[in-house]
Design a protein around this motif. Structure first.
Motif, PDB file in Angstrom:
ATOM      1  N   LEU A 246     -27.272  28.595 -47.365  1.00  0.00           N
ATOM      2  CA  LEU A 246     -28.308  27.684 -47.854  1.00  0.00           C
ATOM      3  C   LEU A 246     -28.010  26.230 -47.512  1.00  0.00           C
ATOM      4  O   LEU A 246     -28.924  25.464 -47.232  1.00  0.00           O
ATOM      5  N   ILE A 247     -26.728  25.832 -47.528  1.00  0.00           N
ATOM      6  CA  ILE A 247     -26.417  24.433 -47.272  1.00  0.00           C
ATOM      7  C   ILE A 247     -26.161  24.141 -45.799  1.00  0.00           C
ATOM      8  O   ILE A 247     -26.262  23.006 -45.388  1.00  0.00           O
ATOM      9  N   GLN A 248     -25.860  25.145 -44.990  1.00  0.00           N
ATOM     10  CA  GLN A 248     -25.588  24.900 -43.571  1.00  0.00           C
ATOM     11  C   GLN A 248     -26.793  24.366 -42.806  1.00  0.00           C
ATOM     12  O   GLN A 248     -26.634  23.457 -42.016  1.00  0.00           O
ATOM     13  N   PRO A 249     -28.021  24.877 -42.989  1.00  0.00           N
ATOM     14  CA  PRO A 249     -29.158  24.302 -42.265  1.00  0.00           C
ATOM     15  C   PRO A 249     -29.377  22.833 -42.613  1.00  0.00           C
ATOM     16  O   PRO A 249     -29.803  22.066 -41.776  1.00  0.00           O
ATOM     17  N   ASN A 250     -29.064  22.428 -43.831  1.00  0.00           N
ATOM     18  CA  ASN A 250     -29.197  21.024 -44.219  1.00  0.00           C
ATOM     19  C   ASN A 250     -28.217  20.148 -43.446  1.00  0.00           C
ATOM     20  O   ASN A 250     -28.491  19.001 -43.171  1.00  0.00           O
ATOM     21  N   GLU A 251     -27.067  20.697 -43.099  1.00  0.00           N
ATOM     22  CA  GLU A 251     -26.076  19.939 -42.335  1.00  0.00           C
ATOM     23  C   GLU A 251     -26.584  19.649 -40.931  1.00  0.00           C
ATOM     24  O   GLU A 251     -26.305  18.609 -40.367  1.00  0.00           O
ATOM     25  N   VAL A 252     -27.328  20.574 -40.339  1.00  0.00           N
ATOM     26  CA  VAL A 252     -27.842  20.386 -38.989  1.00  0.00           C
ATOM     27  C   VAL A 252     -28.900  19.285 -38.978  1.00  0.00           C
ATOM     28  O   VAL A 252     -29.002  18.507 -38.047  1.00  0.00           O
TER      29      VAL A 252
END
Length: 132
Positions: A124-130
């Motif tokens: 859930l938080i990895q796409p926000n990092e991109v």
């Protein structure tokens, strides 16, 4: 490394209110997880609160047994499954684990589900990092 110190426990009323008002959440049976990143300096990467509802488990011994099992699973797996993949530039993570299951599960089941919860949280938080 495999400790669960006072600094890692979410006790602050201000932070709890902030977490439940502004935080995001998801459900992965038997857990409901709420999380929120805040810009605050701390000695730890995440603070967690573990909750087992009195409505479903009337006897304190049952609630305490489940909380002990969840805390132990969290303590053993937090370093590799939660802290290591966390981005360091996001600030302090406020994390709530609420038990919503109907049965008293064994430790192995709770540990397996908590690891799956950590993986889902990372996804859930990895796409926000991109995007940033």
């Amino acid at each position: 490394m495999y400790t669960f110190r006072k600094e890692e426990r979410l006790c602050s009323r201000k932070h709890l209110d902030l977490l439940f008002k502004n935080g995001s959440s998801f459900l992965l049976y038997p857990f409901r997880v709420s999380y929120l990143f805040i810009d605050e300096a701390a000695d730890v990467q995440a603070q967690v609160v573990i909750n087992v509802p009195k409505k479903r488990y009337k006897r304190a011994v049952d609630r305490n047994l489940l909380k002990r099992r969840i805390r132990e699973a969290y303590r053993l797996n937090k370093q590799d499954k939660l802290y290591f993949p966390l981005p360091s530039n996001r600030g302090l993570l406020l994390f709530s684990i609420q038990f919503v299951g109907k049965d008293k599960y064994e430790f192995a089941f709770i540990e397996k589900k908590l690891i799956a919860t950590f993986k889902r949280f990372q996804n859930l938080i990895q796409p926000n990092e991109v995007d940033q």
